[in-house]
Scaffold this motif. Sequence first.
Motif, PDB file in Angstrom:
ATOM      1  N   LYS A  94      34.106  20.435   0.094  1.00 19.18           N
ATOM      2  CA  LYS A  94      34.429  20.819   1.462  1.00 19.18           C
ATOM      3  C   LYS A  94      35.937  20.932   1.670  1.00 19.18           C
ATOM      4  CE  LYS A  94      30.192  18.957   3.330  1.00 19.18           C
ATOM      5  NZ  LYS A  94      29.530  18.180   4.349  1.00 19.18           N
ATOM      6  N   GLY A  95      36.713  20.792   0.594  1.00 17.01           N
ATOM      7  CA  GLY A  95      38.164  20.882   0.687  1.00 17.01           C
ATOM      8  C   GLY A  95      38.665  22.315   0.688  1.00 17.01           C
ATOM      9  N   VAL A  96      39.862  22.503   1.200  1.00 19.38           N
ATOM     10  CA  VAL A  96      40.486  23.821   1.298  1.00 19.38           C
ATOM     11  C   VAL A  96      40.564  24.492  -0.073  1.00 19.38           C
ATOM     12  CG1 VAL A  96      42.626  25.027   1.897  1.00 19.38           C
ATOM     13  CG2 VAL A  96      41.764  23.217   3.385  1.00 19.38           C
ATOM     14  N   ARG A  97      40.889  23.727  -1.091  1.00 20.67           N
ATOM     15  CA  ARG A  97      41.066  24.275  -2.440  1.00 20.67           C
ATOM     16  C   ARG A  97      39.813  24.977  -2.954  1.00 20.67           C
ATOM     17  NH1 ARG A  97      40.670  22.115  -7.835  1.00 20.67           N
ATOM     18  NH2 ARG A  97      39.711  20.310  -6.919  1.00 20.67           N
ATOM     19  N   THR A  98      38.633  24.514  -2.531  1.00 23.95           N
ATOM     20  CA  THR A  98      37.390  25.118  -2.998  1.00 23.95           C
ATOM     21  C   THR A  98      36.706  25.964  -1.922  1.00 23.95           C
ATOM     22  OG1 THR A  98      36.215  23.087  -2.434  1.00 23.95           O
ATOM     23  CG2 THR A  98      36.967  23.329  -4.724  1.00 23.95           C
ATOM     24  N   GLY A  99      37.484  26.428  -0.942  1.00 19.95           N
ATOM     25  CA  GLY A  99      36.953  27.322   0.075  1.00 19.95           C
ATOM     26  C   GLY A  99      36.501  26.666   1.353  1.00 19.95           C
ATOM     27  N   GLY A 100      36.580  25.353   1.412  1.00 15.54           N
ATOM     28  CA  GLY A 100      36.173  24.643   2.622  1.00 15.54           C
ATOM     29  C   GLY A 100      37.284  24.603   3.658  1.00 15.54           C
ATOM     30  N   THR A 101      37.043  23.856   4.708  1.00 12.67           N
ATOM     31  CA  THR A 101      38.008  23.790   5.813  1.00 12.67           C
ATOM     32  C   THR A 101      38.737  22.453   5.901  1.00 12.67           C
ATOM     33  OG1 THR A 101      36.271  23.014   7.309  1.00 12.67           O
ATOM     34  CG2 THR A 101      36.641  25.400   7.207  1.00 12.67           C
ATOM     35  N   GLU A 102      38.353  21.500   5.084  1.00 16.22           N
ATOM     36  CA  GLU A 102      38.896  20.156   5.226  1.00 16.22           C
ATOM     37  C   GLU A 102      40.124  19.910   4.346  1.00 16.22           C
ATOM     38  OE1 GLU A 102      37.713  18.229   7.545  1.00 16.22           O
ATOM     39  OE2 GLU A 102      36.072  19.602   7.996  1.00 16.22           O
ATOM     40  N   ARG A 103      41.132  19.283   4.941  1.00 17.55           N
ATOM     41  CA  ARG A 103      42.306  18.844   4.191  1.00 17.55           C
ATOM     42  C   ARG A 103      42.169  17.337   4.008  1.00 17.55           C
ATOM     43  NH1 ARG A 103      45.821  22.547   3.399  1.00 17.55           N
ATOM     44  NH2 ARG A 103      46.147  24.298   4.772  1.00 17.55           N
ATOM     45  N   PHE A 104      42.181  16.898   2.765  1.00 16.26           N
ATOM     46  CA  PHE A 104      42.007  15.489   2.471  1.00 16.26           C
ATOM     47  C   PHE A 104      43.345  14.859   2.129  1.00 16.26           C
ATOM     48  CE2 PHE A 104      37.883  17.374   1.500  1.00 16.26           C
ATOM     49  CZ  PHE A 104      37.050  16.536   2.216  1.00 16.26           C
ATOM     50  N   VAL A 105      43.540  13.627   2.614  1.00 17.62           N
ATOM     51  CA  VAL A 105      44.737  12.857   2.325  1.00 17.62           C
ATOM     52  C   VAL A 105      44.265  11.545   1.710  1.00 17.62           C
ATOM     53  CG1 VAL A 105      46.764  11.725   3.312  1.00 17.62           C
ATOM     54  CG2 VAL A 105      45.951  13.882   4.288  1.00 17.62           C
ATOM     55  N   SER A 106      44.876  11.164   0.607  1.00 21.74           N
ATOM     56  CA  SER A 106      44.481   9.936  -0.068  1.00 21.74           C
ATOM     57  C   SER A 106      44.543   8.756   0.888  1.00 21.74           C
ATOM     58  CB  SER A 106      45.405   9.691  -1.268  1.00 21.74           C
ATOM     59  OG  SER A 106      45.081   8.481  -1.889  1.00 21.74           O
ATOM     60  N   GLU A 107      43.500   7.914   0.830  1.00 18.86           N
ATOM     61  CA  GLU A 107      43.393   6.695   1.633  1.00 18.86           C
ATOM     62  C   GLU A 107      43.479   6.949   3.135  1.00 18.86           C
ATOM     63  OE1 GLU A 107      42.361   3.894   0.425  1.00 18.86           O
ATOM     64  OE2 GLU A 107      42.471   4.663  -1.591  1.00 18.86           O
ATOM     65  N   ALA A 108      42.980   8.110   3.561  1.00 16.98           N
ATOM     66  CA  ALA A 108      42.981   8.430   4.979  1.00 16.98           C
ATOM     67  C   ALA A 108      41.567   8.306   5.545  1.00 16.98           C
ATOM     68  CB  ALA A 108      43.507   9.849   5.198  1.00 16.98           C
ATOM     69  N   TRP A 109      41.466   8.320   6.846  1.00 16.71           N
ATOM     70  CA  TRP A 109      40.182   8.280   7.519  1.00 16.71           C
ATOM     71  C   TRP A 109      39.397   9.542   7.183  1.00 16.71           C
ATOM     72  CZ3 TRP A 109      38.195  11.519  11.371  1.00 16.71           C
ATOM     73  CH2 TRP A 109      37.028  11.063  11.986  1.00 16.71           C
ATOM     74  N   LEU A 110      38.111   9.390   6.948  1.00 18.88           N
ATOM     75  CA  LEU A 110      37.227  10.526   6.679  1.00 18.88           C
ATOM     76  C   LEU A 110      36.237  10.673   7.820  1.00 18.88           C
ATOM     77  CD1 LEU A 110      36.253   9.912   2.946  1.00 18.88           C
ATOM     78  CD2 LEU A 110      37.729  11.723   3.824  1.00 18.88           C
ATOM     79  N   LYS A 111      36.001  11.919   8.229  1.00 17.24           N
ATOM     80  CA  LYS A 111      34.984  12.169   9.241  1.00 17.24           C
ATOM     81  C   LYS A 111      33.636  11.689   8.715  1.00 17.24           C
ATOM     82  CE  LYS A 111      36.799  16.659  10.281  1.00 17.24           C
ATOM     83  NZ  LYS A 111      36.441  18.051  10.481  1.00 17.24           N
ATOM     84  N   PRO A 112      32.796  11.134   9.569  1.00 18.34           N
ATOM     85  CA  PRO A 112      31.476  10.693   9.107  1.00 18.34           C
ATOM     86  C   PRO A 112      30.692  11.791   8.381  1.00 18.34           C
ATOM     87  CG  PRO A 112      31.913   9.766  11.254  1.00 18.34           C
ATOM     88  CD  PRO A 112      33.046  10.738  10.963  1.00 18.34           C
ATOM     89  N   SER A 113      30.855  13.037   8.786  1.00 16.64           N
ATOM     90  CA  SER A 113      30.117  14.129   8.135  1.00 16.64           C
ATOM     91  C   SER A 113      30.570  14.366   6.699  1.00 16.64           C
ATOM     92  CB  SER A 113      30.269  15.419   8.942  1.00 16.64           C
ATOM     93  OG  SER A 113      31.637  15.816   8.974  1.00 16.64           O
ATOM     94  N   LEU A 114      31.714  13.815   6.314  1.00 15.04           N
ATOM     95  CA  LEU A 114      32.234  13.996   4.963  1.00 15.04           C
ATOM     96  C   LEU A 114      32.000  12.778   4.072  1.00 15.04           C
ATOM     97  CD1 LEU A 114      35.653  15.659   5.857  1.00 15.04           C
ATOM     98  CD2 LEU A 114      33.552  16.790   5.105  1.00 15.04           C
ATOM     99  N   GLN A 115      31.514  11.701   4.646  1.00 15.27           N
ATOM    100  CA  GLN A 115      31.311  10.475   3.881  1.00 15.27           C
ATOM    101  C   GLN A 115      29.984  10.538   3.124  1.00 15.27           C
ATOM    102  OE1 GLN A 115      31.623   7.133   6.547  1.00 15.27           O
ATOM    103  NE2 GLN A 115      33.480   7.919   7.454  1.00 15.27           N
ATOM    104  N   ILE A 116      30.041  10.136   1.864  1.00 12.73           N
ATOM    105  CA  ILE A 116      28.824  10.015   1.068  1.00 12.73           C
ATOM    106  C   ILE A 116      28.776   8.595   0.524  1.00 12.73           C
ATOM    107  CG2 ILE A 116      28.695  12.446   0.438  1.00 12.73           C
ATOM    108  CD1 ILE A 116      29.843  11.640  -2.310  1.00 12.73           C
ATOM    109  N   GLY A 117      27.608   8.114   0.291  1.00 10.25           N
ATOM    110  CA  GLY A 117      27.467   6.758  -0.207  1.00 10.25           C
ATOM    111  C   GLY A 117      27.400   6.706  -1.720  1.00 10.25           C
TER     112      GLY A 117
END
Length: 184
Positions: A1-24
């Motif tokens: 879901k990251g920008v690099r692979t065509g998604g819209t999300e920008r990820f930052v190390s050790e940052a808060w993640l939206k619940p929709s992006l969290q996997i167990g």
Amino acid sequence: KGVRTGGTERFVSEAWLKPSLQIGELAESWELQTEPLAAVFHLRKNVMWQDCPGVMTSRPFNAEDVVYAYNRLIESPKLNKGYIDFVDRAEATDEHTVTFYFNSFNAEWDLRLGYGFYSAILPREVAEKGAQDWRNACGTGPFKLADYEDGIRGVYKRNPDYWGKVAIGGESYQLPFVDELIIQ
């Protein structure tokens, strides 16, 4: 879901993640409940702690392990006081369910309990043997720590009992794909 692979999300190390992006990983699912105020984690079944000669024999990962790790954490002098003060207590409500009862709401409950700096789960056997010694390291992940040289490298060997699988082209494959990982 990251920008690099065509998604819209920008990820930052050790940052808060939206619940929709969290996997167990060890928790398959979780939910926040309001009466009583609590977070309930449903743990993955059939996860095994690695066999670590001289430390512990392989055994199932369970809710008591999570409660033990939490209680050990709150007793640690290294804990950042205030980080998880919103938790009143943790209980193993069954073999694969852990409930963290809150005394107040914290908007970062999922980060602080699920994937943040203090979320590691350590089995009692490792703590009792000495968690500071890398030779006592024991986990549930895809690799076992085989050798470690401080500031130089870590050598990890494939854990043949790892629970993780991935589907590729409709077929299921056991993870990890490599036998050894060396991090310089």
